[in-house]
Design a protein around this motif. Sequence first.
Motif, PDB file in Angstrom:
ATOM      1  N   GLN A 118       4.306  18.076   0.336  1.00  0.00           N
ATOM      2  CA  GLN A 118       4.547  16.959   1.246  1.00  0.00           C
ATOM      3  C   GLN A 118       5.716  16.067   0.833  1.00  0.00           C
ATOM      4  O   GLN A 118       6.023  15.111   1.520  1.00  0.00           O
ATOM      5  N   GLY A 119       6.343  16.353  -0.273  1.00  0.00           N
ATOM      6  CA  GLY A 119       7.440  15.525  -0.744  1.00  0.00           C
ATOM      7  C   GLY A 119       6.927  14.282  -1.446  1.00  0.00           C
ATOM      8  O   GLY A 119       5.737  14.106  -1.666  1.00  0.00           O
ATOM      9  N   ILE A 120       7.861  13.409  -1.787  1.00  0.00           N
ATOM     10  CA  ILE A 120       7.486  12.172  -2.461  1.00  0.00           C
ATOM     11  C   ILE A 120       7.452  11.027  -1.458  1.00  0.00           C
ATOM     12  O   ILE A 120       7.932  11.155  -0.338  1.00  0.00           O
ATOM     13  N   ASN A 121       6.884   9.922  -1.871  1.00  0.00           N
ATOM     14  CA  ASN A 121       6.840   8.739  -1.022  1.00  0.00           C
ATOM     15  C   ASN A 121       7.210   7.530  -1.862  1.00  0.00           C
ATOM     16  O   ASN A 121       6.546   7.220  -2.837  1.00  0.00           O
ATOM     17  N   ARG A 122       8.286   6.864  -1.450  1.00  0.00           N
ATOM     18  CA  ARG A 122       8.696   5.613  -2.078  1.00  0.00           C
ATOM     19  C   ARG A 122       8.494   4.492  -1.077  1.00  0.00           C
ATOM     20  O   ARG A 122       8.699   4.681   0.120  1.00  0.00           O
ATOM     21  N   SER A 123       8.118   3.336  -1.571  1.00  0.00           N
ATOM     22  CA  SER A 123       7.932   2.176  -0.699  1.00  0.00           C
ATOM     23  C   SER A 123       9.270   1.717  -0.143  1.00  0.00           C
ATOM     24  O   SER A 123      10.306   1.875  -0.793  1.00  0.00           O
ATOM     25  N   PRO A 124       9.252   1.097   1.042  1.00  0.00           N
ATOM     26  CA  PRO A 124      10.484   0.513   1.560  1.00  0.00           C
ATOM     27  C   PRO A 124      10.999  -0.572   0.612  1.00  0.00           C
ATOM     28  O   PRO A 124      10.220  -1.253  -0.053  1.00  0.00           O
ATOM     29  N   THR A 151       0.862  -1.168   0.000  1.00  0.00           N
ATOM     30  CA  THR A 151       0.000   0.000   0.000  1.00  0.00           C
ATOM     31  C   THR A 151       0.903   1.223   0.000  1.00  0.00           C
ATOM     32  O   THR A 151       1.850   1.292   0.792  1.00  0.00           O
ATOM     33  N   ILE A 152       0.626   2.159  -0.896  1.00  0.00           N
ATOM     34  CA  ILE A 152       1.444   3.358  -0.993  1.00  0.00           C
ATOM     35  C   ILE A 152       0.532   4.583  -1.017  1.00  0.00           C
ATOM     36  O   ILE A 152      -0.564   4.534  -1.581  1.00  0.00           O
ATOM     37  N   THR A 153       0.971   5.636  -0.367  1.00  0.00           N
ATOM     38  CA  THR A 153       0.255   6.909  -0.384  1.00  0.00           C
ATOM     39  C   THR A 153       1.038   7.877  -1.248  1.00  0.00           C
ATOM     40  O   THR A 153       2.239   8.078  -1.031  1.00  0.00           O
ATOM     41  N   LEU A 154       0.357   8.458  -2.216  1.00  0.00           N
ATOM     42  CA  LEU A 154       0.970   9.472  -3.081  1.00  0.00           C
ATOM     43  C   LEU A 154       0.542  10.843  -2.585  1.00  0.00           C
ATOM     44  O   LEU A 154      -0.647  11.099  -2.372  1.00  0.00           O
ATOM     45  N   PHE A 155       1.526  11.713  -2.398  1.00  0.00           N
ATOM     46  CA  PHE A 155       1.298  13.046  -1.853  1.00  0.00           C
ATOM     47  C   PHE A 155       1.348  14.113  -2.937  1.00  0.00           C
ATOM     48  O   PHE A 155       1.777  13.858  -4.064  1.00  0.00           O
ATOM     49  N   ASN A 156       1.003  15.326  -2.541  1.00  0.00           N
ATOM     50  CA  ASN A 156       1.277  16.509  -3.360  1.00  0.00           C
ATOM     51  C   ASN A 156       2.762  16.779  -3.163  1.00  0.00           C
ATOM     52  O   ASN A 156       3.183  17.242  -2.099  1.00  0.00           O
ATOM     53  N   SER A 157       3.570  16.487  -4.164  1.00  0.00           N
ATOM     54  CA  SER A 157       5.030  16.548  -4.001  1.00  0.00           C
ATOM     55  C   SER A 157       5.535  17.958  -3.707  1.00  0.00           C
ATOM     56  O   SER A 157       6.583  18.114  -3.093  1.00  0.00           O
ATOM     57  N   THR A 158       4.792  18.972  -4.089  1.00  0.00           N
ATOM     58  CA  THR A 158       5.218  20.343  -3.812  1.00  0.00           C
ATOM     59  C   THR A 158       5.204  20.642  -2.326  1.00  0.00           C
ATOM     60  O   THR A 158       6.095  21.318  -1.809  1.00  0.00           O
ATOM     61  N   PRO A 197      14.817  -8.743   7.094  1.00  0.00           N
ATOM     62  CA  PRO A 197      14.580  -8.421   5.687  1.00  0.00           C
ATOM     63  C   PRO A 197      15.436  -7.267   5.166  1.00  0.00           C
ATOM     64  O   PRO A 197      15.423  -6.979   3.980  1.00  0.00           O
ATOM     65  N   SER A 198      16.193  -6.622   6.045  1.00  0.00           N
ATOM     66  CA  SER A 198      17.040  -5.483   5.672  1.00  0.00           C
ATOM     67  C   SER A 198      16.224  -4.423   4.927  1.00  0.00           C
ATOM     68  O   SER A 198      16.544  -4.024   3.823  1.00  0.00           O
ATOM     69  N   ALA A 199      15.143  -4.005   5.582  1.00  0.00           N
ATOM     70  CA  ALA A 199      14.263  -2.995   4.991  1.00  0.00           C
ATOM     71  C   ALA A 199      14.927  -1.620   5.042  1.00  0.00           C
ATOM     72  O   ALA A 199      15.525  -1.244   6.041  1.00  0.00           O
ATOM     73  N   PHE A 200      14.796  -0.901   3.932  1.00  0.00           N
ATOM     74  CA  PHE A 200      15.395   0.436   3.808  1.00  0.00           C
ATOM     75  C   PHE A 200      14.347   1.369   3.205  1.00  0.00           C
ATOM     76  O   PHE A 200      13.703   1.026   2.219  1.00  0.00           O
ATOM     77  N   ASP A 201      14.157   2.525   3.823  1.00  0.00           N
ATOM     78  CA  ASP A 201      13.235   3.516   3.276  1.00  0.00           C
ATOM     79  C   ASP A 201      14.030   4.730   2.820  1.00  0.00           C
ATOM     80  O   ASP A 201      14.618   5.432   3.642  1.00  0.00           O
ATOM     81  N   GLY A 202      14.055   4.949   1.499  1.00  0.00           N
ATOM     82  CA  GLY A 202      14.832   6.036   0.907  1.00  0.00           C
ATOM     83  C   GLY A 202      14.364   7.419   1.294  1.00  0.00           C
ATOM     84  O   GLY A 202      15.111   8.388   1.148  1.00  0.00           O
ATOM     85  N   ASP A 203      13.136   7.525   1.816  1.00  0.00           N
ATOM     86  CA  ASP A 203      12.608   8.824   2.228  1.00  0.00           C
ATOM     87  C   ASP A 203      12.895   9.110   3.692  1.00  0.00           C
ATOM     88  O   ASP A 203      12.551  10.187   4.194  1.00  0.00           O
TER      89      ASP A 203
END
Length: 179
Positions: free
Chosen positions: A50-56, A41-48, A76-82
């Motif tokens: 709230q920024g962007i959202n990438r999945s882990p 499940t991913i939430t897409l924001f107004n990038s101006t 699982p070595s989860a990494f979130d780029g945001d």
Amino acid sequence: DHTYPGRGSYIISMIDPNRIADILNVDPPNSINVPFYIQSTITLFNSTFQGINRSPVLLKAPIDIACLGQVFIHNPSAFDGDGDSLSFRLVSPHMDFGTPVPNYLLPSQINPGINNDLSLDPQTGTLIWNSPQRPGEYNIAIEISEFRRGIKIGSVIRDMQILVLESCRNNSPPMIKGP
């Protein structure tokens, strides 16, 4: 690539009609007839604003090997780029949206006892199975949730396979001798 119509939360999923045969904790002995399903499940924001959202991203493979009677550890070595906060919890594997697999048991419920305990650290994602008591194939599912400013904005389900071998070569802990 996929283009979404705008801001909002979206479910991305995948289904495969069959799992492998003889999984000990998924509808035994019929696991081959149980579909494999994962979702994010991913939430897409107004990038101006709230920024962007990438999945882990999960950097460790979803297939791992354990040894009978020995402690098994997987992360699982989860990494979130945001830089979003991540939390982890065990969930039942699913066969379709909102449909858990039938007759699911945690791996520690196969030959249960004081030497068979399964735990997951909700902050680090480290799974510890102390210790497998029966060789064979097992499945677990971990939900990795991402939070921004304390609000859940997405999740990824890791449905993974653990093969417990009766004997393992070169998998003994090191022997340390004191002075």
